[in-house]
Enzyme design. Structure first.
Site, PDB file in Angstrom:
ATOM      1  N   SER A  91       0.814  -1.216   0.000  1.00  0.00           N
ATOM      2  CA  SER A  91       0.000   0.000   0.000  1.00  0.00           C
ATOM      3  C   SER A  91       0.847   1.266   0.000  1.00  0.00           C
ATOM      4  O   SER A  91       0.340   2.353  -0.296  1.00  0.00           O
ATOM      5  CB  SER A  91      -0.930   0.022   1.221  1.00  0.00           C
ATOM      6  OG  SER A  91      -1.838  -1.049   1.196  1.00  0.00           O
ATOM      7  N   GLY A  93      -4.372  -1.778  -0.968  1.00  0.00           N
ATOM      8  CA  GLY A  93      -3.524  -1.425  -2.100  1.00  0.00           C
ATOM      9  C   GLY A  93      -3.218   0.057  -2.097  1.00  0.00           C
ATOM     10  O   GLY A  93      -3.773   0.822  -1.312  1.00  0.00           O
ATOM     11  N   GLY A 115      -2.607   4.093  -3.631  1.00  0.00           N
ATOM     12  CA  GLY A 115      -3.103   5.096  -4.558  1.00  0.00           C
ATOM     13  C   GLY A 115      -4.581   5.409  -4.475  1.00  0.00           C
ATOM     14  O   GLY A 115      -5.288   5.064  -3.517  1.00  0.00           O
ATOM     15  N   CYS A 134      -9.438  -1.362   3.266  1.00  0.00           N
ATOM     16  CA  CYS A 134      -8.553  -0.306   2.768  1.00  0.00           C
ATOM     17  C   CYS A 134      -8.958   0.097   1.344  1.00  0.00           C
ATOM     18  O   CYS A 134     -10.047   0.602   1.127  1.00  0.00           O
ATOM     19  CB  CYS A 134      -7.106  -0.768   2.869  1.00  0.00           C
ATOM     20  SG  CYS A 134      -5.898   0.567   2.751  1.00  0.00           S
ATOM     21  N   LEU A 135      -8.115  -0.136   0.353  1.00  0.00           N
ATOM     22  CA  LEU A 135      -8.491   0.178  -1.030  1.00  0.00           C
ATOM     23  C   LEU A 135      -9.730  -0.606  -1.440  1.00  0.00           C
ATOM     24  O   LEU A 135     -10.596  -0.093  -2.153  1.00  0.00           O
ATOM     25  CB  LEU A 135      -7.332  -0.134  -1.975  1.00  0.00           C
ATOM     26  CG  LEU A 135      -7.571   0.226  -3.450  1.00  0.00           C
ATOM     27  CD1 LEU A 135      -7.570   1.738  -3.646  1.00  0.00           C
ATOM     28  CD2 LEU A 135      -6.518  -0.420  -4.346  1.00  0.00           C
ATOM     29  N   GLN A 166     -12.782   1.181  -0.339  1.00  0.00           N
ATOM     30  CA  GLN A 166     -13.065   2.342  -1.188  1.00  0.00           C
ATOM     31  C   GLN A 166     -13.608   1.917  -2.549  1.00  0.00           C
ATOM     32  O   GLN A 166     -14.545   2.531  -3.087  1.00  0.00           O
ATOM     33  CB  GLN A 166     -11.784   3.167  -1.348  1.00  0.00           C
ATOM     34  CG  GLN A 166     -11.234   3.704  -0.045  1.00  0.00           C
ATOM     35  CD  GLN A 166      -9.753   4.047  -0.120  1.00  0.00           C
ATOM     36  OE1 GLN A 166      -9.169   4.105  -1.201  1.00  0.00           O
ATOM     37  NE2 GLN A 166      -9.125   4.271   1.030  1.00  0.00           N
ATOM     38  N   ASN A 189      -3.412   2.648   6.791  1.00  0.00           N
ATOM     39  CA  ASN A 189      -2.476   3.193   5.806  1.00  0.00           C
ATOM     40  C   ASN A 189      -3.245   3.560   4.546  1.00  0.00           C
ATOM     41  O   ASN A 189      -3.427   2.740   3.661  1.00  0.00           O
ATOM     42  CB  ASN A 189      -1.382   2.164   5.475  1.00  0.00           C
ATOM     43  CG  ASN A 189      -0.511   2.631   4.341  1.00  0.00           C
ATOM     44  OD1 ASN A 189      -0.384   3.831   4.090  1.00  0.00           O
ATOM     45  ND2 ASN A 189       0.072   1.703   3.616  1.00  0.00           N
ATOM     46  N   HIS A 235      -6.816  -2.091   8.707  1.00  0.00           N
ATOM     47  CA  HIS A 235      -6.249  -3.409   8.433  1.00  0.00           C
ATOM     48  C   HIS A 235      -6.513  -4.360   9.601  1.00  0.00           C
ATOM     49  O   HIS A 235      -5.906  -4.207  10.664  1.00  0.00           O
ATOM     50  CB  HIS A 235      -4.740  -3.296   8.190  1.00  0.00           C
ATOM     51  CG  HIS A 235      -4.380  -2.601   6.922  1.00  0.00           C
ATOM     52  ND1 HIS A 235      -3.164  -2.761   6.304  1.00  0.00           N
ATOM     53  CD2 HIS A 235      -5.062  -1.744   6.141  1.00  0.00           C
ATOM     54  CE1 HIS A 235      -3.117  -2.026   5.202  1.00  0.00           C
ATOM     55  NE2 HIS A 235      -4.265  -1.394   5.097  1.00  0.00           N
ATOM     56  N   GLU A 251      -5.663  -7.387  10.213  1.00  0.00           N
ATOM     57  CA  GLU A 251      -4.602  -8.311  10.649  1.00  0.00           C
ATOM     58  C   GLU A 251      -3.610  -7.641  11.586  1.00  0.00           C
ATOM     59  O   GLU A 251      -2.841  -8.308  12.278  1.00  0.00           O
ATOM     60  CB  GLU A 251      -3.885  -8.893   9.427  1.00  0.00           C
ATOM     61  CG  GLU A 251      -2.691  -8.130   8.924  1.00  0.00           C
ATOM     62  CD  GLU A 251      -3.021  -6.755   8.360  1.00  0.00           C
ATOM     63  OE1 GLU A 251      -2.085  -5.961   8.180  1.00  0.00           O
ATOM     64  OE2 GLU A 251      -4.200  -6.464   8.108  1.00  0.00           O
TER      65      GLU A 251
END
Length: 416
Positions: A55, A234, A236, A261-262, A265, A303, A379, A381
């Site tokens: 990421s 991931g 960006g 995360c990504l 989104q 992140n 995240h 984990e």
């Protein structure tokens, strides 16, 4: 690093930011010049997991904790085969680590993988610059040591949103992880920069994990006949991967789906919502998140630089939102009211807000009530970081098992 104790003079290095500020230091990685978007990470440990987290592709990472590398590098701690970040900035890089699993120092590891890094920098000043000016372009160099020249090169870099970062960190071909003790269920995971800890977390629940590259279509995923689908973390801007959004759109409602995360989104974009770029993102292992369903506060590892705009899903359903009819930008209002509001999306039906960031009031989790799907921004984990969100994997298993209260039961440890 103590230059007086070093057998060779330290190699000078320079950090420059797009706002015109710069910092001199010395190299603690590979020689060269690297550019990216600078972010700061507040984790007190976990530099190896951070360096290898896909990421972080395209980013110059400034670690706020003063000394990094004091327990060395061990093969077991990596999230990917090699570092993904563009460059690393630290105050002090330890060259004499002490840990029984250590096999290498952080500086030698960075140098071996060609990662440009600088130490001897006032990371507090760098963090304040990002806090005040937002995420911006930056460069680290052992070659360009003139501040004006490096600042000019930094300002000439294209925006990170224009770079194809996901393709660079995804797997090249499908692969499968078989758990030691299987539960009889399998998951198809779309790899947008998937961390090793994610696969380990799924496999630890007895799930066989079939990982597919980022450009897999919904038809590719459904052809596996898996019991559930996982959309990974991931790097960006999620809008830069329309193919993944299309894949998610083709999966919602057809198979139980979990995104982080990504992936969180991407699922929102697939459901017709918007994402927004945060001023400086969430990067670290101490982000407080309120679970609106259980009224518990979780300390989470995060992140990302983008967030889901919950009001953009659609109008509130008053009967399921405490009688409220109007959205508010700061979602902490729902934590104060003790309500998990529901919006009505024209594309996917009812969407419930389940988690809120208590630092800035942004969306941290949603549940697609009519589509057997949910997603989390953080995240689960916890590598590195706390394990408060690990129940996300259990909730996914309970969702696949048909538990209608899977999120609540997972927190309470009462999953089927």
């Amino acid at each position: 690093m103590n230059p007086l104790a070093s057998p060779t003079p330290p190699m000078p290095a320079l950090l420059a930011l797009a706002d015109g500020t710069w910092h001199r230091g010395h190299s603690c990685g590979a020689p060269g010049t690297a550019f990216g978007e600078i972010v700061f990470n507040t984790s007190m440990a976990g530099y190896q997991e951070i360096a290898t987290d896909p990421s972080y592709a395209g980013q110059v990472v400034c670690l706020t904790y003063p000394q990094q590398g004091n327990y060395g590098i061990s093969p077991e701690a990596s999230e990917a085969a090699r570092p993904a970040l563009s460059a690393l900035v630290v105050a002090d890089a330890c060259r004499t680590p002490s840990h029984w699993r250590s096999r290498e120092t952080l500086p030698s590891y960075l140098a071996r993988h060609g990662v440009v890094a600088v130490e001897g920098v006032d990371t507090r000043a760098v963090t304040l610059a990002v806090r005040g000016g937002g995420a911006m372009a930056a460069g680290v160099s052992t070659e360009v040591l003139d501040p004006d020249e490096l600042v000019a090169l930094v300002r000439a870099q294209p925006p990170i949103a224009e770079r194809d970062l996901v393709a660079a960190v995804s797997c090249d071909a499908p692969w499968t992880e078989v758990p030691a003790a299987g539960c009889g269920r399998s998951v198809a995971a779309v790899d947008c920069g998937q961390k090793a800890g994610i696969v380990a977390g799924l496999a630890a629940r007895g799930l066989t994990v079939h990982t597919l590259p980022w450009d897999a279509t919904a038809a590719d995923v459904l052809a596996l006949g898996a019991d559930g689908v996982f959309l990974s973390n991931g790097p960006g801007d999620p809008a830069s991967v329309p193919g993944v959004v299309a894949c998610a759109r083709g999966l919602l409602g057809r198979v139980p789906t979990f995104g982080i995360c990504l992936g969180h989104q991407v699922m929102a974009l697939a459901a017709g919502a918007r994402t927004v770029k945060l001023a400086y993102g969430h990067h670290g292992g101490n982000e407080p998140v309120m679970n609106l369903l259980t009224r518990t506060c979780e300390v989470t590892a995060q992140n990302h630089n983008y967030a889901v705009d919950f009001p953009s899903f659609g109008p509130l359903v008053p009967g399921e939102s405490g009688g409220r009819t109007s959205h508010e930008a700061d979602l902490r209002c729902w934590a104060e009211r003790g309500v998990a509001p529901v919006a009505l999306s024209p594309e996917v039906g009812r969407v419930r807000l389940t988690h809120v960031n208590l630092n800035d009031g942004t969306c941290e989790g949603v549940e697609y009530l009519d589509r057997r799907a949910f997603s989390l921004q953080y995240h689960p984990e916890g590598r590195p970081g706390p394990l408060d969100g690990a129940y996300g994997f259990d909730a996914f298993c309970a969702l696949m098992a048909g538990d209608p209260d899977y999120l609540v039961h997972a927190v309470q440890g009462r999953c089927a």
